[in-house]
Write an enzyme that holds these catalytic residues in place. Structure first.
Site, mmCIF file in Angstrom:
data_model
loop_
_atom_site.group_PDB
_atom_site.id
_atom_site.type_symbol
_atom_site.label_atom_id
_atom_site.label_comp_id
_atom_site.label_asym_id
_atom_site.label_seq_id
_atom_site.Cartn_x
_atom_site.Cartn_y
_atom_site.Cartn_z
ATOM 1 C CB CYS A 44 -0.536 -0.073 0.928
ATOM 2 S SG CYS A 44 -1.841 1.315 1.403
ATOM 3 C CE1 TYR A 76 -5.776 2.908 -5.413
ATOM 4 C CE2 TYR A 76 -4.243 4.950 -5.483
ATOM 5 C CZ TYR A 76 -3.819 3.357 -4.628
ATOM 6 O OH TYR A 76 -3.442 2.679 -4.352
#
Length: 324
Positions: free
Chosen positions: A44, A175
């Protein structure tokens, strides 16, 4: 990651747990050595910020770290890297358990990074934005000798300004490309992403670091996206105008940081790729993880020393990682 879409546009659910660990304990959680556990995943980018900052500041002995595996199901990140699939300090199999101990039935995203109170087993915060800033400003009594000043007062306004732009268009921008629900939303995000990368290339063509003459929080935040760019975002998220290796300034800048103690030695490309390609089945239904890209170039000379500045300012590099 908790998300939703509006008219095809990716929106990040920013309703994080707002508690903080501070020197004066004003949120009910005072800084105390050994009391808290930082839970992360090396896959992450948001958690990677905390891994890097913790290491740069030398907080390993006072803030332990639990590492989740690179993949998870819809419920939670899991500790499948640990013997028996259970975190050895918290005694839990799923990070969700720490969330539920404080907020039974918690309905938002079970995200990393998270700080968990070892005394109660309850999550304290998952708000990654102030988390790393607090490590720099609230944990100063426990910084190692020679720790860098990642958020110096004199530069905070500029750091904050750069961070806001980088978050909007780059950190979150990839994203917005990858999870766009319409062609228009994707193209808008794509153009903003590469316009900002062009802006960053220009800025970094004449200075070694984003703000000031040494590494700051701004460099940490940009690095965690750039280091994933070719491995994940270029193909998986359709951010494919160019690869990082085809953007000379940003490629040299990222290699400079990668070769700096505390940065590249925290990166696990295998876990990064496994997370994105195995978990995001709506984008990659087969779950096949690509073998590439070629990683051999990360240790090539970057030549950024000619721009001046030193990585740690008046400080020193961290020692070899004890828990990577």
């Amino acid at each position: 990651m908790s998300t939703y879409r509006t008219e095809g546009e990716f929106k990040r659910d920013a309703r994080y747990i707002g508690s903080r660990v501070t020197a004066d304990g004003r949120f009910g959680y005072p800084v105390e050595p050994g009391r808290y556990r930082l839970v992360v995943s090396r896959a992450c980018p948001w958690a990677s910020r905390a891994i890097i900052v913790r290491r740069l500041l030398g907080l390993e002995d006072v803030l332990s770290m639990g590492v989740c595996g690179p993949t998870h199901d819809v419920r939670s990140w899991t500790f499948d890297l640990d013997p028996g699939g259970r975190d050895p300090v918290l005694g839990i199999e799923r990070l969700q358990e720490a969330y539920f101990r404080r907020f039974p039935g918690y309905e938002r995203g079970i995200t990393v990074p998270a700080i968990v109170d070892v005394l109660t087993g309850e999550v304290v915060t998952n708000d990654y934005d102030p988390l790393t800033l607090d490590l720099s400003t609230e944990w100063t009594a426990y910084h190692r000798e020679g720790a860098p000043r990642l958020y110096p007062e004199a530069l905070r306004a500029e750091i904050d300004e750069v961070n806001e732009l980088v978050f909007r268009d780059v950190n979150n921008g990839v994203y917005r490309c990858g999870f766009a629900g319409s062609q228009e939303a994707y193209e808008n995000a794509y153009r903003r992403l590469f316009a900002r990368l062009d802006w960053l290339s220009e800025r970094l063509s004449r200075r070694r670091y984003l703000v000031g003459d040494s590494i700051t929080e701004a460099d940490v935040r940009l690095f965690t996206t750039l280091v994933r760019f070719d491995a994940v975002y270029h193909g998986h998220y359709k951010c494919n105008r160019e690869k990082l290796t085809e953007m000379p300034v940003l490629w040299a800048y990222t290699r400079d940081l990668f070769q700096t103690p505390g940065f590249g030695d925290t990166v696990d490309f295998d876990q990064i790729k496994r997370h994105y390609y195995e978990v995001h089945r709506d984008i990659n239904p087969s779950g096949i993880v690509p073998l590439g890209p070629d990683l051999s170039g990360w240790q090539e000379p970057h030549g950024r020393e000619s721009l001046g500045g030193t990585p740690f300012g008046a400080g020193t590099p961290p020692t070899a990682p004890a828990d990577r």
